[in-house]
Write a protein that holds these residues in place. Sequence first.
Motif, PDB file in Angstrom:
ATOM      1  N   LEU A   1     -21.922  -8.315   4.082  1.00 56.21           N
ATOM      2  CA  LEU A   1     -21.787  -6.863   4.239  1.00 56.21           C
ATOM      3  C   LEU A   1     -20.333  -6.436   4.332  1.00 56.21           C
ATOM      4  CD1 LEU A   1     -24.773  -6.333   6.618  1.00 56.21           C
ATOM      5  CD2 LEU A   1     -24.439  -5.106   4.472  1.00 56.21           C
ATOM      6  N   LEU A   2     -19.521  -7.234   5.048  1.00 51.36           N
ATOM      7  CA  LEU A   2     -18.099  -6.895   5.138  1.00 51.36           C
ATOM      8  C   LEU A   2     -17.481  -6.893   3.747  1.00 51.36           C
ATOM      9  CD1 LEU A   2     -17.016  -8.744   8.402  1.00 51.36           C
ATOM     10  CD2 LEU A   2     -17.009  -6.277   7.981  1.00 51.36           C
ATOM     11  N   ASP A   3     -17.879  -7.862   2.960  1.00 50.69           N
ATOM     12  CA  ASP A   3     -17.415  -7.940   1.588  1.00 50.69           C
ATOM     13  C   ASP A   3     -17.850  -6.704   0.796  1.00 50.69           C
ATOM     14  OD1 ASP A   3     -15.810  -9.715   0.237  1.00 50.69           O
ATOM     15  OD2 ASP A   3     -17.492 -10.450  -0.987  1.00 50.69           O
ATOM     16  N   LEU A   4     -19.082  -6.317   1.004  1.00 49.10           N
ATOM     17  CA  LEU A   4     -19.667  -5.170   0.302  1.00 49.10           C
ATOM     18  C   LEU A   4     -18.907  -3.878   0.606  1.00 49.10           C
ATOM     19  CD1 LEU A   4     -22.243  -4.743  -1.496  1.00 49.10           C
ATOM     20  CD2 LEU A   4     -23.393  -3.978   0.562  1.00 49.10           C
ATOM     21  N   VAL A   5     -18.474  -3.708   1.853  1.00 48.36           N
ATOM     22  CA  VAL A   5     -17.743  -2.487   2.208  1.00 48.36           C
ATOM     23  C   VAL A   5     -16.232  -2.711   2.110  1.00 48.36           C
ATOM     24  CG1 VAL A   5     -19.583  -1.566   3.663  1.00 48.36           C
ATOM     25  CG2 VAL A   5     -17.806  -2.971   4.695  1.00 48.36           C
ATOM     26  N   ASN A   6     -15.859  -3.773   1.400  1.00 43.96           N
ATOM     27  CA  ASN A   6     -14.449  -4.012   1.112  1.00 43.96           C
ATOM     28  C   ASN A   6     -13.578  -4.298   2.324  1.00 43.96           C
ATOM     29  OD1 ASN A   6     -13.498  -4.278  -1.513  1.00 43.96           O
ATOM     30  ND2 ASN A   6     -14.081  -2.163  -1.959  1.00 43.96           N
ATOM     31  N   LEU A   7     -14.100  -5.045   3.276  1.00 46.67           N
ATOM     32  CA  LEU A   7     -13.267  -5.534   4.373  1.00 46.67           C
ATOM     33  C   LEU A   7     -13.307  -7.056   4.298  1.00 46.67           C
ATOM     34  CD1 LEU A   7     -14.434  -3.269   7.358  1.00 46.67           C
ATOM     35  CD2 LEU A   7     -12.237  -3.160   6.182  1.00 46.67           C
ATOM     36  N   ASP A   8     -12.152  -7.678   4.305  1.00 42.44           N
ATOM     37  CA  ASP A   8     -12.082  -9.127   4.210  1.00 42.44           C
ATOM     38  C   ASP A   8     -12.687  -9.750   5.473  1.00 42.44           C
ATOM     39  OD1 ASP A   8     -11.424 -11.733   3.973  1.00 42.44           O
ATOM     40  OD2 ASP A   8      -9.240 -11.433   3.933  1.00 42.44           O
TER      41      ASP A   8
ATOM     42  N   ARG B   1      -7.086  -9.948  -9.048  1.00 42.52           N
ATOM     43  CA  ARG B   1      -6.954  -8.925 -10.089  1.00 42.52           C
ATOM     44  C   ARG B   1      -7.078  -7.510  -9.543  1.00 42.52           C
ATOM     45  NH1 ARG B   1      -6.098  -9.759 -14.990  1.00 42.52           N
ATOM     46  NH2 ARG B   1      -7.084  -7.825 -15.687  1.00 42.52           N
ATOM     47  N   ARG B   2      -6.687  -7.320  -8.285  1.00 41.38           N
ATOM     48  CA  ARG B   2      -6.676  -5.970  -7.724  1.00 41.38           C
ATOM     49  C   ARG B   2      -5.298  -5.349  -7.944  1.00 41.38           C
ATOM     50  NH1 ARG B   2      -8.697  -7.384  -1.769  1.00 41.38           N
ATOM     51  NH2 ARG B   2      -6.788  -8.592  -1.987  1.00 41.38           N
ATOM     52  N   PRO B   3      -5.251  -4.106  -8.397  1.00 39.44           N
ATOM     53  CA  PRO B   3      -3.950  -3.461  -8.618  1.00 39.44           C
ATOM     54  C   PRO B   3      -3.264  -3.188  -7.292  1.00 39.44           C
ATOM     55  CG  PRO B   3      -5.742  -1.884  -8.935  1.00 39.44           C
ATOM     56  CD  PRO B   3      -6.384  -3.226  -8.730  1.00 39.44           C
ATOM     57  N   ARG B   4      -2.007  -3.645  -7.169  1.00 40.18           N
ATOM     58  CA  ARG B   4      -1.331  -3.513  -5.887  1.00 40.18           C
ATOM     59  C   ARG B   4      -0.113  -2.603  -5.937  1.00 40.18           C
ATOM     60  NH1 ARG B   4      -2.295  -7.693  -2.516  1.00 40.18           N
ATOM     61  NH2 ARG B   4      -0.872  -6.549  -1.186  1.00 40.18           N
ATOM     62  N   ALA B   5       0.479  -2.445  -7.124  1.00 35.25           N
ATOM     63  CA  ALA B   5       1.661  -1.593  -7.201  1.00 35.25           C
ATOM     64  C   ALA B   5       1.996  -1.254  -8.648  1.00 35.25           C
ATOM     65  CB  ALA B   5       2.857  -2.302  -6.564  1.00 35.25           C
ATOM     66  N   TRP B   6       2.563  -0.055  -8.831  1.00 33.38           N
ATOM     67  CA  TRP B   6       3.214   0.257 -10.092  1.00 33.38           C
ATOM     68  C   TRP B   6       4.619  -0.324 -10.011  1.00 33.38           C
ATOM     69  CZ3 TRP B   6       1.276   2.728 -14.325  1.00 33.38           C
ATOM     70  CH2 TRP B   6       0.121   3.508 -14.182  1.00 33.38           C
TER      71      TRP B   6
ATOM     72  N   ALA C   1       4.859  -5.263  -1.273  1.00 31.74           N
ATOM     73  CA  ALA C   1       4.844  -5.074   0.177  1.00 31.74           C
ATOM     74  C   ALA C   1       3.506  -4.448   0.586  1.00 31.74           C
ATOM     75  CB  ALA C   1       5.999  -4.158   0.571  1.00 31.74           C
ATOM     76  N   GLY C   2       3.103  -4.695   1.805  1.00 31.73           N
ATOM     77  CA  GLY C   2       1.874  -4.064   2.323  1.00 31.73           C
ATOM     78  C   GLY C   2       0.632  -4.694   1.721  1.00 31.73           C
ATOM     79  N   ASP C   3      -0.533  -4.219   2.165  1.00 33.19           N
ATOM     80  CA  ASP C   3      -1.754  -4.839   1.636  1.00 33.19           C
ATOM     81  C   ASP C   3      -2.672  -3.800   1.011  1.00 33.19           C
ATOM     82  OD1 ASP C   3      -2.570  -3.568   3.883  1.00 33.19           O
ATOM     83  OD2 ASP C   3      -3.423  -5.327   4.877  1.00 33.19           O
ATOM     84  N   GLU C   4      -2.048  -2.703   0.536  1.00 26.67           N
ATOM     85  CA  GLU C   4      -2.863  -1.648  -0.023  1.00 26.67           C
ATOM     86  C   GLU C   4      -3.304  -1.957  -1.449  1.00 26.67           C
ATOM     87  OE1 GLU C   4      -2.004   2.873   0.216  1.00 26.67           O
ATOM     88  OE2 GLU C   4      -1.394   1.800   2.029  1.00 26.67           O
ATOM     89  N   VAL C   5      -4.500  -1.494  -1.793  1.00 26.74           N
ATOM     90  CA  VAL C   5      -4.979  -1.592  -3.166  1.00 26.74           C
ATOM     91  C   VAL C   5      -4.859  -0.202  -3.774  1.00 26.74           C
ATOM     92  CG1 VAL C   5      -6.967  -2.098  -4.624  1.00 26.74           C
ATOM     93  CG2 VAL C   5      -6.554  -3.451  -2.560  1.00 26.74           C
ATOM     94  N   LEU C   6      -4.357  -0.151  -4.999  1.00 21.44           N
ATOM     95  CA  LEU C   6      -4.120   1.130  -5.660  1.00 21.44           C
ATOM     96  C   LEU C   6      -5.360   1.648  -6.341  1.00 21.44           C
ATOM     97  CD1 LEU C   6      -1.005   0.821  -7.966  1.00 21.44           C
ATOM     98  CD2 LEU C   6      -1.115   1.838  -5.695  1.00 21.44           C
ATOM     99  N   GLY C   7      -5.332   2.938  -6.658  1.00 21.27           N
ATOM    100  CA  GLY C   7      -6.233   3.437  -7.683  1.00 21.27           C
ATOM    101  C   GLY C   7      -7.516   4.082  -7.217  1.00 21.27           C
ATOM    102  N   VAL C   8      -8.275   4.546  -8.194  1.00 19.84           N
ATOM    103  CA  VAL C   8      -9.573   5.170  -7.928  1.00 19.84           C
ATOM    104  C   VAL C   8     -10.671   4.318  -8.543  1.00 19.84           C
ATOM    105  CG1 VAL C   8      -8.647   7.525  -7.825  1.00 19.84           C
ATOM    106  CG2 VAL C   8      -9.422   6.617 -10.016  1.00 19.84           C
ATOM    107  N   ASP C   9     -11.821   4.362  -7.913  1.00 19.45           N
ATOM    108  CA  ASP C   9     -12.967   3.622  -8.422  1.00 19.45           C
ATOM    109  C   ASP C   9     -13.460   4.276  -9.714  1.00 19.45           C
ATOM    110  OD1 ASP C   9     -15.159   1.583  -7.317  1.00 19.45           O
ATOM    111  OD2 ASP C   9     -16.184   3.212  -8.364  1.00 19.45           O
ATOM    112  N   ARG C  10     -14.105   3.502 -10.569  1.00 19.12           N
ATOM    113  CA  ARG C  10     -14.572   4.082 -11.830  1.00 19.12           C
ATOM    114  C   ARG C  10     -15.662   5.126 -11.598  1.00 19.12           C
ATOM    115  NH1 ARG C  10     -19.147   1.777 -13.938  1.00 19.12           N
ATOM    116  NH2 ARG C  10     -20.023   0.124 -12.686  1.00 19.12           N
TER     117      ARG C  10
END
Length: 393
Positions: free
Chosen positions: A128-135, A301-306, A322-331
Motif C-alpha cells: 500500500l505504501l508503494d501504491l500511494v507513492n511512499l517508499d 526512470r523518475r524525472p528528477r530535474a530539468w 539535489a533533494g528527493d523531489e519527483v517532477l511533473g504531472v501524472d498522465r
Amino acid sequence: MTDQPISGVDLELVDVTKSYPGQERPAVDGLTLHVPAGEIVMFIGPSGCGKTTSLKMINRLIEPTSGTITIGGDDVRKQKVDELRRHIGYVIQGGSLFPHMTVAQNIALVPKLLKWDDKRVEARVDELLDLVNLDPGRYRDRYPRELSGGQQQRVGVARGLASDPPVVLMDEPFGAVDPITRSRLQDELMSIQSELRKTIVCVTHDIDEAVKLGDRICILQEGAQVAQYDTPEHVLAAPANRFVEDFVGAGSGLKQLTLTRVDDIELRSWPTASVGEPVAEVLARAGQAGESSVIVLDQRRRPRAWCWVRDLEGQDRVPPPAGDEVLGVDRRATLNDALDDMLSSSYGAAVVTGRRDEFLGVVDFASVTRHIQETAQQVEASAGSGPDGTERT
Ligand SMILES: Nc1ncnc2c1ncn2[C@@H]1O[C@H](COP(=O)(O)OP(=O)(O)OP(=O)(O)O)[C@@H](O)[C@H]1O
Ligand SMILES: [Mg+2]
C-alpha cells in the motif's frame, strides 16, 4: 476507464432519511441514489446540505431514521456494525492517523482486526505504501508527526484501502493540503482506481475536483436533495437548473480543460539523461534532438530535474539532483494541471509521468493551445446546432 476487473460492488440508497433530534427539518430527506460498481461518485453541495450525514449512514456511523441502504445487494442494517465497517474503507480530511502509532501500525489496523497473519499484514503495508507513492523503507516506521500533510493524507488513503474493501467513502480527503499536493493526490487516487476499480463515494467542496475525479457528480441541495446526478460532461454542458448553473459557476467552457487529460493529447519526446551517465553521450543526444535542455532521470526512470545542456558541459558524468523531489504531472492530470506546471517552470513544457512516476514524455504550450482552439470550435459548432445545443458529450 480501463480493462481492469471491477472489485467494487453496487451501492444503493433508497428513500434514506435522517432527522436529528431537535432539528426542524431532516438533514437528509428521502435520498435515493444508485452508485454503480467500480465508479467514483463525487458529492458536492453547500455546507450543511447533508453530505457527511449521507456518507456516514452508509457505514452506519450514523443510523438512518428511515430508508434502505444496500451494498452488493445486502442491507447494511442486517450486518454487525463492526463487521460492516471492516469492509468499507473510510478516509477523512488530514488522514486522521493515530499519533502514537507508526505509519505501518496505522495502516495495519483493520487487517489485524481481520486477524490476518503477520507476514500478510507486513506485505500488505509495504504494497500500500508503494501504491500511494511512499517508499516503504523510509516511511514504514515513522510517526504521523514526522510526515508532511500530503504524506499523512497518503497514509490515510492507504489505511482506507488496507483490507481491500469493495466500497470506499471519502469525506473531503484532500481538503487540507496545498493545491499542488492536492493535484498529485488526485492523480494518485485516479491511478489507484484504474487498477482497483472500487466503488467510491467522495465528498468535495471543489467543482474542479468533482469534474476531475468523478465518473458521476451528485450535486446536492439542502436536505440532500439531488439537484443533478450525471456525468461531469453533462453537468458542465447542461446544468439541470439555476442552482447547478450557479454551483458550476461561470467559465464552464474553460472548465472543459479540466475534463481533458494529459493522456488525451499527444506527448512529445524529450532528450533525457540518467544520473551517472557520461555527459558526452547526453550532449550528443540533446544535439540530435535539437534541444538545449534535458530531463534528468533517476535509476527508477523518475524525472528528477530539468537541466540546461550548458550546465552539464565540462563535467564528466551527470550529477545526482539535489533533494528527493519527483517532477511533473501524472498522465491522468488535467490540462489545467499541466498548464500550471508549465507556467511554473521556465522550460515551456510539462514533464508527464506514468505508473510509479516513470517518465513518459512532455506536453508543451503548442499542443495545449491547439487543443483549446479545437475544443472552442467544437463548442461553437454545437452551440449553433439548435435551441438546445447542449448535446455534446
Ligand atoms: N449530530 C448532529 N446533531 C444535530 N444536527 C446535526 C448533527 N450533525 C449534523 N447536523 C446538521 O445536519 C445538517 C447536515 O450536516 P452535514 O454534516 O451532513 O453537512 P455537510 O453537507 O457535510 O456540510 P459541510 O460541507 O459543512 O461538511 C446540518 O444542518 C447540520 O447542522
Ligand atoms: Mg461534511
